[in-house]
Scaffold this active site. Structure first.
Site, PDB file in Angstrom:
ATOM      1  N   PHE A  48     -42.031   4.208  51.337  1.00 13.85           N
ATOM      2  CA  PHE A  48     -43.483   4.299  51.129  1.00 13.85           C
ATOM      3  C   PHE A  48     -44.243   3.986  52.421  1.00 13.85           C
ATOM      4  O   PHE A  48     -45.253   4.621  52.731  1.00 13.85           O
ATOM      5  CB  PHE A  48     -43.876   3.327  50.015  1.00 13.85           C
ATOM      6  CG  PHE A  48     -45.357   3.185  49.785  1.00 13.85           C
ATOM      7  CD1 PHE A  48     -46.084   4.187  49.159  1.00 13.85           C
ATOM      8  CD2 PHE A  48     -46.028   2.022  50.172  1.00 13.85           C
ATOM      9  CE1 PHE A  48     -47.452   4.045  48.932  1.00 13.85           C
ATOM     10  CE2 PHE A  48     -47.387   1.871  49.953  1.00 13.85           C
ATOM     11  CZ  PHE A  48     -48.103   2.888  49.334  1.00 13.85           C
ATOM     12  N   SER A  60     -32.565  -4.922  36.846  1.00 12.46           N
ATOM     13  CA  SER A  60     -31.521  -5.087  37.859  1.00 12.46           C
ATOM     14  C   SER A  60     -32.099  -5.092  39.270  1.00 12.46           C
ATOM     15  O   SER A  60     -33.288  -4.909  39.476  1.00 12.46           O
ATOM     16  CB  SER A  60     -30.492  -3.957  37.728  1.00 12.46           C
ATOM     17  OG  SER A  60     -31.100  -2.709  37.998  1.00 12.46           O
ATOM     18  N   ASP A 106     -39.743   9.249  43.393  1.00 19.14           N
ATOM     19  CA  ASP A 106     -38.884   8.281  42.727  1.00 19.14           C
ATOM     20  C   ASP A 106     -38.700   8.777  41.282  1.00 19.14           C
ATOM     21  O   ASP A 106     -39.450   9.641  40.823  1.00 19.14           O
ATOM     22  CB  ASP A 106     -39.591   6.915  42.788  1.00 19.14           C
ATOM     23  CG  ASP A 106     -38.988   5.896  41.853  1.00 19.14           C
ATOM     24  OD1 ASP A 106     -37.763   5.713  41.902  1.00 19.14           O
ATOM     25  OD2 ASP A 106     -39.741   5.297  41.065  1.00 19.14           O
ATOM     26  N   ASP A 136     -30.600  -3.909  43.514  1.00 19.26           N
ATOM     27  CA  ASP A 136     -29.544  -3.243  44.276  1.00 19.26           C
ATOM     28  C   ASP A 136     -29.186  -4.060  45.506  1.00 19.26           C
ATOM     29  O   ASP A 136     -30.040  -4.725  46.096  1.00 19.26           O
ATOM     30  CB  ASP A 136     -30.006  -1.853  44.730  1.00 19.26           C
ATOM     31  CG  ASP A 136     -30.310  -0.927  43.559  1.00 19.26           C
ATOM     32  OD1 ASP A 136     -29.599  -1.036  42.537  1.00 19.26           O
ATOM     33  OD2 ASP A 136     -31.253  -0.124  43.657  1.00 19.26           O
ATOM     34  N   ASP A 142     -43.318   3.885  42.266  1.00 23.80           N
ATOM     35  CA  ASP A 142     -44.048   2.809  41.573  1.00 23.80           C
ATOM     36  C   ASP A 142     -43.714   1.415  42.095  1.00 23.80           C
ATOM     37  O   ASP A 142     -44.489   0.483  41.924  1.00 23.80           O
ATOM     38  CB  ASP A 142     -43.793   2.871  40.052  1.00 23.80           C
ATOM     39  CG  ASP A 142     -42.358   2.559  39.677  1.00 23.80           C
ATOM     40  OD1 ASP A 142     -42.147   1.879  38.676  1.00 23.80           O
ATOM     41  OD2 ASP A 142     -41.436   3.000  40.398  1.00 23.80           O
ATOM     42  N   ASP A 178     -37.530   6.540  37.976  1.00 20.06           N
ATOM     43  CA  ASP A 178     -38.017   5.566  36.982  1.00 20.06           C
ATOM     44  C   ASP A 178     -39.446   5.119  37.271  1.00 20.06           C
ATOM     45  O   ASP A 178     -39.732   4.623  38.363  1.00 20.06           O
ATOM     46  CB  ASP A 178     -37.124   4.312  36.999  1.00 20.06           C
ATOM     47  CG  ASP A 178     -35.972   4.406  36.016  1.00 20.06           C
ATOM     48  OD1 ASP A 178     -35.877   5.424  35.321  1.00 20.06           O
ATOM     49  OD2 ASP A 178     -35.177   3.456  35.937  1.00 20.06           O
ATOM     50  N   ASP A 221     -42.861   4.080  55.536  1.00 23.09           N
ATOM     51  CA  ASP A 221     -42.255   4.739  56.697  1.00 23.09           C
ATOM     52  C   ASP A 221     -43.252   5.723  57.320  1.00 23.09           C
ATOM     53  O   ASP A 221     -43.913   6.476  56.602  1.00 23.09           O
ATOM     54  CB  ASP A 221     -40.989   5.489  56.254  1.00 23.09           C
ATOM     55  CG  ASP A 221     -40.169   5.965  57.442  1.00 23.09           C
ATOM     56  OD1 ASP A 221     -40.555   6.981  58.070  1.00 23.09           O
ATOM     57  OD2 ASP A 221     -39.153   5.323  57.759  1.00 23.09           O
ATOM     58  N   ARG A 274     -26.225  -4.093  32.005  1.00 22.71           N
ATOM     59  CA  ARG A 274     -26.793  -2.750  31.867  1.00 22.71           C
ATOM     60  C   ARG A 274     -26.565  -2.138  30.483  1.00 22.71           C
ATOM     61  O   ARG A 274     -27.207  -1.163  30.128  1.00 22.71           O
ATOM     62  CB  ARG A 274     -26.221  -1.809  32.932  1.00 22.71           C
ATOM     63  CG  ARG A 274     -26.634  -2.168  34.353  1.00 22.71           C
ATOM     64  CD  ARG A 274     -26.463  -0.989  35.275  1.00 22.71           C
ATOM     65  NE  ARG A 274     -27.369   0.079  34.913  1.00 22.71           N
ATOM     66  CZ  ARG A 274     -28.604   0.233  35.402  1.00 22.71           C
ATOM     67  NH1 ARG A 274     -29.076  -0.644  36.272  1.00 22.71           N
ATOM     68  NH2 ARG A 274     -29.354   1.235  35.024  1.00 22.71           N
TER      69      ARG A 274
END
EC number: 5.4.2.8
Length: 246
Positions: free
Chosen positions: A221, A179, A12, A181, A209, A14, A223, A134
């Site tokens: 994570f 935010s 990942d 998604d 994270d 961020d 899967d 944003r």
């Protein structure tokens, strides 16, 4: 200790390779390039390609074997564009407009210490919705994030959307600091695995994270095709990689 055989490390962005929305440090960048001499590396993020470049460098597709912006809806392998999927052909304009209108109406009713601009960002593979907007500054971003931890602003928003749009084939996923998604069911970070699962890897490591249920790293994570590691910061990512691949 790492498992034997060909392997891939997927990261990942961020909170895993960088501080949220910040550029990668030179130390972390150098570490990953050394790691790449031992193992294939890739990144998967919810952000669009331009934001991934801002954080990891304009030469990101040369520095990583795989680059998957927007959960892999846009995919690069060995420096070349593999594919680009888009949300409007999948969901249709009517549902997208209903969703945008509902989100804007909901945001209009929330009272926050500050609101800025760009409340909805339309990407290839998702809509990104931000109650504060944003275009907020770094200080305003942190202020909102601290408030959100106490008042669950995004969590309540997402719960409301799940109820309103039940049965419409949509997933709502919280990530980052300001935010969440919205994308078609199945278009979470697992989507990127279809680009690598036939490339002969015995093990695919994933580092993220936001691995808790509802976080945007949770599905990949957990899967069965990946070996997932939950991290708290770039330093933590580096520490685990050093333990695994030293």
């Amino acid at each position: 200790m790492a498992a034997p055989g060909p392997a891939l490390c997927l990261f990942d962005v961020d909170g895993t390779l960088t501080a949220p929305r910040q550029k990668i440090t030179k130390e972390m960048d150098d570490f990953l390039q050394k790691l790449r001499q031992k193992i294939k590396i890739g990144v998967v993020g919810g952000s669009d390609f331009e934001k991934v470049q801002e954080q990891l460098g304009n030469d990101v597709v040369e520095k990583y074997d795989y680059v998957f912006p927007e959960n892999g809806l846009v995919a690069y392998k060995d420096g070349k564009l593999l594919c680009r999927q888009n949300i409007q052909s999948h969901l249709g304009e009517a549902l997208i407009q209903d969703l945008i209108n509902y989100c804007l109406s909901y945001i209009a009713k929330i009272k926050l210490p500050k609101k800025r601009g760009t409340f909805i960002e339309f990407r290839n593979g998702m809509l990104n919705v931000s109650p504060i907007g944003r275009s907020c500054s770094q200080e305003e971003r942190i202020e909102f994030y601290e408030l959100d931890k106490k008042e669950n602003i995004r969590q309540k928003f997402v719960a409301d959307l799940r109820k309103e749009f039940a049965g419409k084939g949509l997933t709502f996923s919280i990530g980052g600091q300001i935010s969440f998604d919205v994308f078609p069911d199945g278009w979470d970070k697992r989507y990127c695995l279809r680009h690598v699962e036939n490339d002969g890897y015995k093990t695919i490591y994933f580092f993220g994270d936001k691995t808790m249920p509802g976080g945007n790293d949770h599905e990949i994570f957990t899967d069965p095709r990946t070996m997932g590691y939950s991290v708290t910061a770039p330093e933590d990512t580096r520490r685990i990689c050093e333990l695994l691949f030293s």
